[in-house]
Write an enzyme that holds these catalytic residues in place. Structure first.
Site, mmCIF file in Angstrom:
data_model
loop_
_atom_site.group_PDB
_atom_site.id
_atom_site.type_symbol
_atom_site.label_atom_id
_atom_site.label_comp_id
_atom_site.label_asym_id
_atom_site.label_seq_id
_atom_site.Cartn_x
_atom_site.Cartn_y
_atom_site.Cartn_z
ATOM 1 N N ASN A 103 0.817 -1.218 0.000
ATOM 2 C CA ASN A 103 0.000 0.000 0.000
ATOM 3 C C ASN A 103 0.849 1.266 0.000
ATOM 4 O OD1 ASN A 103 -1.242 -2.230 1.950
ATOM 5 N ND2 ASN A 103 -2.869 -1.341 0.699
ATOM 6 N N HIS A 188 -6.884 -8.865 4.819
ATOM 7 C CA HIS A 188 -7.239 -7.956 5.926
ATOM 8 C C HIS A 188 -8.724 -8.202 6.185
ATOM 9 C CE1 HIS A 188 -7.617 -4.216 8.236
ATOM 10 N NE2 HIS A 188 -8.629 -3.872 7.481
ATOM 11 N N HIS A 241 -3.631 -10.008 11.323
ATOM 12 C CA HIS A 241 -3.999 -9.343 12.581
ATOM 13 C C HIS A 241 -5.423 -9.653 13.053
ATOM 14 C CE1 HIS A 241 -5.604 -6.487 9.753
ATOM 15 N NE2 HIS A 241 -4.515 -5.789 9.598
ATOM 16 N N ASP A 314 2.807 -5.254 12.470
ATOM 17 C CA ASP A 314 1.774 -4.406 11.870
ATOM 18 C C ASP A 314 2.228 -2.946 11.877
ATOM 19 O OD1 ASP A 314 -0.584 -4.204 10.501
ATOM 20 O OD2 ASP A 314 -1.848 -4.053 12.271
ATOM 21 N N GLY A 333 -3.330 3.197 12.871
ATOM 22 C CA GLY A 333 -2.023 2.561 12.792
ATOM 23 C C GLY A 333 -1.076 2.951 13.906
#
Length: 434
Positions: A103, A188, A241, A314, A333
């Site tokens: 990304n 995700h 995650h 992460d 984040g």
């Protein structure tokens, strides 16, 4: 820094290898970029002349960490983190290999993007850098990328990174195509329409703070759907995650049925809960959101019983302009490269997991998931190592971190255990200077 061609003897170490179950006092010899030998009586007659000696004085020596989920800003948002700054943060955290999410701007969905990452990693020459390629062009969730070309160019797996592959049709095709190349699809797991507009975990706390909640079902529903698509399509599917107890249960049952499904979690999902959002603390805003205490405990249980295969940092750097905002507008984040190791050791110090099992989650298991020949102590294996003090107490000091961004919710957290030396391909690339 060590000569890359030198022989180095690490003496008086507690040798730890989660892949083989090794936990023994002894010595280890590296020769160039490889582990040449190791064992309790390796230098019983003394170290031959010409070999550099590092006396670890009883400290631990284990494979370097393999972090399978790292986002950086290069290219496109270099002010957040570059390959250089993230590499410096990684080695300071005992990490010897990172796998970058696609990304960026532009998205890593073409061979040229993978070549750019490889070139920058060679220039920086600190940590080993691997990359995912996007599963869909531009991570827009529609058209599948050229997985064959991207695999040959070095993509270790396919994912849309911080975005879910929301289209069931696209996910089915991605699983089918990736199966041809025996590559993992990493999802995700968050149903976008349910999560849309959400800011934190749905529930009483979100209501009290007046914030729009994201229901746990957004994750659970996506996992249920994708497990059915996996049964339909075959292939290998990995959920990133995971954060809820029901997610862990679904994956546990799918594994029992023989499906090729795996998953990871991140330290904030077993070390924090939604209460850490406090009074609109944006550093605790993550995707998926921090959950309640029962989910946190379920994540720990999933790690302990092996349902959750790996722990990834992460790492998601955000600059102050994107975090110093009202909670609703702040970006999601946290940075994690320099807290992955001590927070994983929390599980050991709290009695939730034995040391070797916890180390496996950050070394050999992520390496095996991605088909990387890393994460173990063996003759001829890459000399990627971490020497660490298992017990030393210290406090997280985010200002001292190497990452360009400082968005960590763990500032001032008391932790126990820290890296002392990080070795990549036989070269000491970082050493603690306390």
């Amino acid at each position: 820094m060590s000569n890359a061609n030198a022989r180095v003897a690490y003496r008086n170490a507690r040798l730890l290898d989660p892949a083989s179950g090794l936990d023994q006092r002894g010595d280890l010899l590296t020769e160039g970029a490889k582990i040449a030998d190791f064992g309790p009586s390796l230098f019983a007659d003394g170290v031959p002349e010409g070999i550099e000696v590092v006396d670890l004085q009883g400290q631990c020596l284990a494979p370097g960490l393999v972090d399978m989920r790292v986002l950086i800003g290069e290219p496109g948002e270099e002010e957040k983190d570059t390959i250089k700054s993230a590499s410096r943060a990684a080695v300071a955290g005992g990490i010897t290999a990172v796998v970058l999410l696609p990304n960026t701007d532009p998205v890593t969905d073409e061979v040229a993007s993978l070549e750019f990452i490889a070139r920058r990693a060679r220039e920086v020459r600190l940590v080993k850098v691997f990359a995912y390629a996007a599963a869909t062009r531009g991570t827009d969730g529609n058209e599948i990328t050229e997985m064959g070309l991207l695999s040959r160019a070095g993509a270790v797996a396919f994912t849309d990174g911080t975005k879910a592959i929301a289209s069931a049709k696209a996910m089915r095709r991605a699983l089918s195509y990736a199966r041809t190349f025996d590559k993992l699809i990493v999802q995700h797991p968050e149903e976008p329409s349910l999560a849309s507009g959400g800011m934190m975990n749905s529930g009483e706390r979100a209501t009290r703070l007046g914030l729009v909640g994201i229901p746990r079902e957004a994750e659970i529903i996506m996992i249920e759907r994708d497990l059915r698509l996996l049964e339909l399509s075959g292939g290998r599917l990995h959920f990133a995650h995971v954060s809820t107890g029901e997610s862990v249960d679904l994956i546990r049952r799918a594994k029992a049925r023989g499906l090729k499904v795996t998953c990871d979690t991140a330290p904030h999902y077993f070390a924090l809960t939604e209460t850490d959002v406090g009074d609109y603390r944006t550093f605790a805003k993550v995707s998926p959101p921090l959950r309640g205490e029962m989910d946190r405990r379920a994540i720990v249980e999933g790690l302990a019983d092996g349902t959750i295969d790996a722990i990834a940092s992460d790492h998601t750097p955000q600059d102050q302009d994107q975090k110093r905002l009202p909670f609703a507008q702040a970006a999601c984040g946290v940075i994690g490269l320099e807290t992955l190791f001590p927070l994983t050791l929390e599980l050991v110090h709290k009695g939730a997991m034995p040391l070797l099992k916890a180390l496996a989650c950050v070394t050999v298991k992520p390496a095996e998931l991605l088909g990387l020949p890393l994460g173990r102590i063996a003759k001829g294996a890459p000399a990627d190592l971490i020497a660490f003090d298992l017990d030393v107490p210290w406090k997280v000091d985010v200002a001292a971190f190497k990452s360009k961004s400082k968005n960590s919710p763990f500032e001032d957290r008391p932790v126990q255990g820290r890296p002392l030396r990080t070795v990549v391909d036989g070269r000491t690339v970082w050493q603690f200077e306390g």
